[in-house]
Design a protein around this motif. Structure first.
Motif, PDB file in Angstrom:
ATOM      1  N   GLN A   1      49.359  41.099  50.777  1.00  0.00           N
ATOM      2  CA  GLN A   1      49.035  39.710  50.462  1.00  0.00           C
ATOM      3  C   GLN A   1      49.709  38.736  51.423  1.00  0.00           C
ATOM      4  N   ARG A   2      50.977  38.966  51.717  1.00  0.00           N
ATOM      5  CA  ARG A   2      51.715  38.058  52.591  1.00  0.00           C
ATOM      6  C   ARG A   2      51.204  38.088  54.025  1.00  0.00           C
ATOM      7  N   LEU A   3      50.888  39.278  54.518  1.00  0.00           N
ATOM      8  CA  LEU A   3      50.509  39.424  55.927  1.00  0.00           C
ATOM      9  C   LEU A   3      49.005  39.383  56.148  1.00  0.00           C
ATOM     10  N   GLN A   4      48.222  39.455  55.038  1.00  0.00           N
ATOM     11  CA  GLN A   4      46.767  39.440  55.137  1.00  0.00           C
ATOM     12  C   GLN A   4      46.259  40.565  56.032  1.00  0.00           C
ATOM     13  N   VAL A   5      46.724  41.779  55.724  1.00  0.00           N
ATOM     14  CA  VAL A   5      46.308  42.967  56.467  1.00  0.00           C
ATOM     15  C   VAL A   5      45.873  44.037  55.476  1.00  0.00           C
ATOM     16  N   SER A   6      45.377  45.157  55.986  1.00  0.00           N
ATOM     17  CA  SER A   6      44.902  46.227  55.114  1.00  0.00           C
ATOM     18  C   SER A   6      46.062  47.080  54.605  1.00  0.00           C
TER      19      SER A   6
ATOM     20  N   ALA B   1      46.205  50.211  54.679  1.00  0.00           N
ATOM     21  CA  ALA B   1      46.426  51.279  55.663  1.00  0.00           C
ATOM     22  C   ALA B   1      47.362  50.810  56.776  1.00  0.00           C
ATOM     23  N   SER B   2      47.231  49.551  57.189  1.00  0.00           N
ATOM     24  CA  SER B   2      48.105  49.012  58.235  1.00  0.00           C
ATOM     25  C   SER B   2      49.549  48.965  57.756  1.00  0.00           C
ATOM     26  N   VAL B   3      49.741  48.549  56.502  1.00  0.00           N
ATOM     27  CA  VAL B   3      51.090  48.503  55.932  1.00  0.00           C
ATOM     28  C   VAL B   3      51.678  49.903  55.844  1.00  0.00           C
ATOM     29  N   SER B   4      50.879  50.858  55.367  1.00  0.00           N
ATOM     30  CA  SER B   4      51.353  52.239  55.222  1.00  0.00           C
ATOM     31  C   SER B   4      51.793  52.824  56.561  1.00  0.00           C
ATOM     32  N   LYS B   5      51.002  52.587  57.597  1.00  0.00           N
ATOM     33  CA  LYS B   5      51.340  53.093  58.935  1.00  0.00           C
ATOM     34  C   LYS B   5      52.618  52.450  59.462  1.00  0.00           C
ATOM     35  N   ALA B   6      52.760  51.137  59.223  1.00  0.00           N
ATOM     36  CA  ALA B   6      53.950  50.427  59.694  1.00  0.00           C
ATOM     37  C   ALA B   6      55.199  50.934  58.982  1.00  0.00           C
ATOM     38  N   ILE B   7      55.097  51.144  57.671  1.00  0.00           N
ATOM     39  CA  ILE B   7      56.247  51.627  56.897  1.00  0.00           C
ATOM     40  C   ILE B   7      56.659  53.021  57.364  1.00  0.00           C
ATOM     41  N   ALA B   8      55.684  53.883  57.637  1.00  0.00           N
ATOM     42  CA  ALA B   8      55.994  55.239  58.109  1.00  0.00           C
ATOM     43  C   ALA B   8      56.780  55.180  59.419  1.00  0.00           C
ATOM     44  N   PHE B   9      56.377  54.285  60.324  1.00  0.00           N
ATOM     45  CA  PHE B   9      57.093  54.129  61.595  1.00  0.00           C
ATOM     46  C   PHE B   9      58.504  53.610  61.356  1.00  0.00           C
TER      47      PHE B   9
END
Length: 244
Positions: free
Chosen positions: A131-136, A138-146
């Motif tokens: 909600q804050r970043l207005q992204v999908s 999947a994008s959040v999940s990939k970023a967190i994994a990194f």
């Protein structure tokens, strides 16, 4: 010091400065602007090798137009805790993101890290980040994994069994120690190569020098991180308007 958005003429000066190989700080001084403003401007518009003043100016106008369209008429930014200036916080979050990108972190990972770091709680759920970043998601999940792989973020479950992503107060200590462990594995691998390539050969000597250098530096960094953690760590003051 001038405020407000960069003008097209200022962007042309930035492009000329980059072409002349000037540092961001030098360009900033010539325009009487903060270095962070120049850094953010360049990094969000192609980087130092691909920056073009005309394209950067059009992209900025396009982003401003999209923000105006997304905001309902009469809507104001939600109030910030502790009396903070909402616009100043948004600008600073962009600066933080840009500096992380300049240090080598991918854009989405930098955005997620900035968003987590600048919350007083130091943690958000996946849906809150979306909600804050207005992204999908999947994008959040990939970023967190990194970020997890770099020791910058950890996961925990809250009282509602939702997974939360947490940035600890000693996040950079944890990241440096993770980096030290990774470097130690590289040192070990380099020294294995010395035996395989034959001690005394040019290639083996190169590997031995790499191993000695990295071993010394990583041990020094780990030692300094331990000392800094003990001596420099501060806790925030508790105030009456702290969010629950």
């Amino acid at each position: 010091m001038p405020g407000g958005r960069l003008t097209q003429q200022e962007r042309q000066q930035i492009a000329l400065g980059l072409a002349d190989g000037l540092a961001y700080a030098e360009i900033a001084r010539s325009l009487d602007r903060p270095t962070s403003t120049i850094t953010r401007e360049v990094m969000r518009n192609g980087g130092p090798t691909a920056y073009r003043a005309d394209l950067a100016h059009r992209a900025t106008e396009h982003r401003a137009h999209r923000r105006r369209q997304a905001a309902p008429r009469g809507a104001e930014a939600p109030p910030q805790a502790h009396g903070r200036d909402a616009e100043a916080v948004r600008e600073y979050e962009e600066t933080f993101t840009t500096v992380m990108m300049a240090s080598g972190a991918p854009k989405m990972m930098s955005r997620v890290m900035a968003c987590l770091t600048l919350t007083d709680a130091g943690s958000l759920t996946a849906s809150e980040l979306v909600q804050r970043l207005q992204v999908s998601p999947a994008s959040v999940s990939k970023a967190i994994a990194f970020l997890e792989s770099q020791g910058l973020v950890r996961r925990e479950r809250d009282e509602r069994r939702r997974e939360r992503y947490v940035v600890d107060d000693d996040v950079w200590y944890q990241s440096m120690m993770a980096s030290a462990r990774s470097t130690a594995r590289l040192v070990e691998t380099a020294r294995e190569g010395v035996g395989i390539l034959g001690p005394g050969t040019p290639a083996a000597a190169r590997l031995e020098n790499i191993a000695r250098f990295l071993d010394f530096v990583s041990e020094s960094i780990a030692r300094a991180a331990e000392q800094a953690r003990e001596i420099l760590h501060t806790k925030p003051e508790t105030t009456s308007d702290d969010p629950a």
